[in-house]
Design an enzyme around this catalytic site. Sequence first.
Site, PDB file in Angstrom:
ATOM      1  CB  SER A   1      -4.365  55.746 -96.810  1.00 18.49           C
ATOM      2  OG  SER A   1      -3.658  56.588 -97.259  1.00 18.49           O
ATOM      3  CD  GLU A   2      -7.153  61.123 -97.932  1.00 19.18           C
ATOM      4  OE1 GLU A   2      -7.139  60.098 -96.827  1.00 19.18           O
ATOM      5  OE2 GLU A   2      -6.809  62.355 -97.571  1.00 19.18           O
ATOM      6  CG  ASN A   3      -2.884  56.975-100.685  1.00 17.70           C
ATOM      7  OD1 ASN A   3      -3.625  56.672-100.062  1.00 17.70           O
ATOM      8  ND2 ASN A   3      -1.888  56.411-101.226  1.00 17.70           N
TER       9      ASN A   3
ATOM     10  CB  SER B   1     -10.097  55.922-102.685  1.00 20.86           C
ATOM     11  OG  SER B   1      -9.902  56.039-101.429  1.00 20.86           O
TER      12      SER B   1
END
Lengths: 219, 237
Positions: free
Chosen positions: A45-47, A87
């Site tokens: 999850s890119e957060n 990320s």
Amino acid sequence: MLDKNGIAKRIAQEIQDGSYVNLGIGIPTLVANYIPEGFNVVLQSENGLLGMGPFPFDGEEDADLINAGKQTVTTLPGSAIFDSALSFGMIRSQKVGLTILGAMEVSENGDIANWKIPGKMVKGMGGAMDLVASAKNIIVAMQHVNKAGESKLLPKCSLPLTGVKCVKKIVTEMAVLDILPEGGFRLLERAPGVSVEEIKNATAGKLVVEGEVPEMKLS
Amino acid sequence: MINKTVKNAEEAIRDIENGMTLMLGGFGLCGIPENCINALVKKGVKELTCISNNAGVDDFGIGLMLQKRQLKKMIASYVGENAEFERQLLSGELEVELVPQGTLATRCMAAGYGMPAIFTPAGVGTEVAEGKEIRNFNGKDYLLEHAFDADFAIVKAWQGDTAGNLIYRSTARNFNPVMAMAGKITIAEVEHLVEPGELDPDQIHTPGIYVHRIFQGENYEKRIEQRTTRTKSEQHA
């Protein structure tokens, strides 16, 4: 014709054991429900989360633990948390091998448009431009036609682009197609009960049909 | 150890003036500097340029500053959760620059690493590339993107010591560490302020050298934007 879960189920067949995968918002999120039992797949999850787990049980939500869709999630044994630059570092350096995302339009040379409709409020591209610019494998999950009945598989995108020549495969409610290196949507599979003729009629871009096109297997 | 402690948010933001550029940590409403946002609303500074991944919601986060019309420009990657934002954008009161999320994070990182610019493939062939220098490396095109230049960076951490060392909790880390490194002056508000020696040096996410002011935050609401849960009987959510 497939429903949203059917599209997600078919896309799950594309995921390899031992892979790192980023799932976009919408249908792609549903793909997580159909990853085969026993597969070791790590969701990014890119957060800033690797090893995204299921939604928390009622009452166990943690405001500090969310996914890129801002939904409360959980971690799994072996999860890792990191900052936003790192990320996107692992995305840019292609450590995240597969990106599955939705689209408004895809062109026959693999361009994707999914962030902006001129004249409407623009919400932003979020991480989509970074993901499509770098991932080795990009699969689009979307409806074959839009709400007005117009094809979303086009010779050229009409909407502002998110990325160029990046989409590898498309799964819709009607078909599985890949993008040929020389351009064109190659029809790989039909959804149960959907004819090649119906897919042709719903595809505005160049459709390449080679021999008998098998039906999807969705057991 | 150099003591970076200030009394509260009001003291921390005392010299933020009209027209300044601020970085604000957080992703959605997760890990946002709630105390400093409230203090900025109270202080009423205007004409601000805010760099933050999102613009809050109508009644929380940066949305509170929008309601007071304190922003001149918003630099963000996604702003879709805020009706007042939309109104000000469409009426021309607010300028917005949309930046791909990875580019946003890395432009912060570059500032903290002392590098003037980065090359990224994000946005090549799109309107994001308009007017930007493109360089080809090993057969692939990259955009030149500049490091951000912010007067203040305001971040939220879980733990911090009076020397400014910070530890974040869970995905509330997000943009906070890279923004903490990027401000000319960096303000950190923390849930737990402790004495030097109480934090394990091996576990520090942001070294105190990057932090100029730190204070013990209070009354954290930590609002959840999308509460999603499953019941005990569900295998999958």
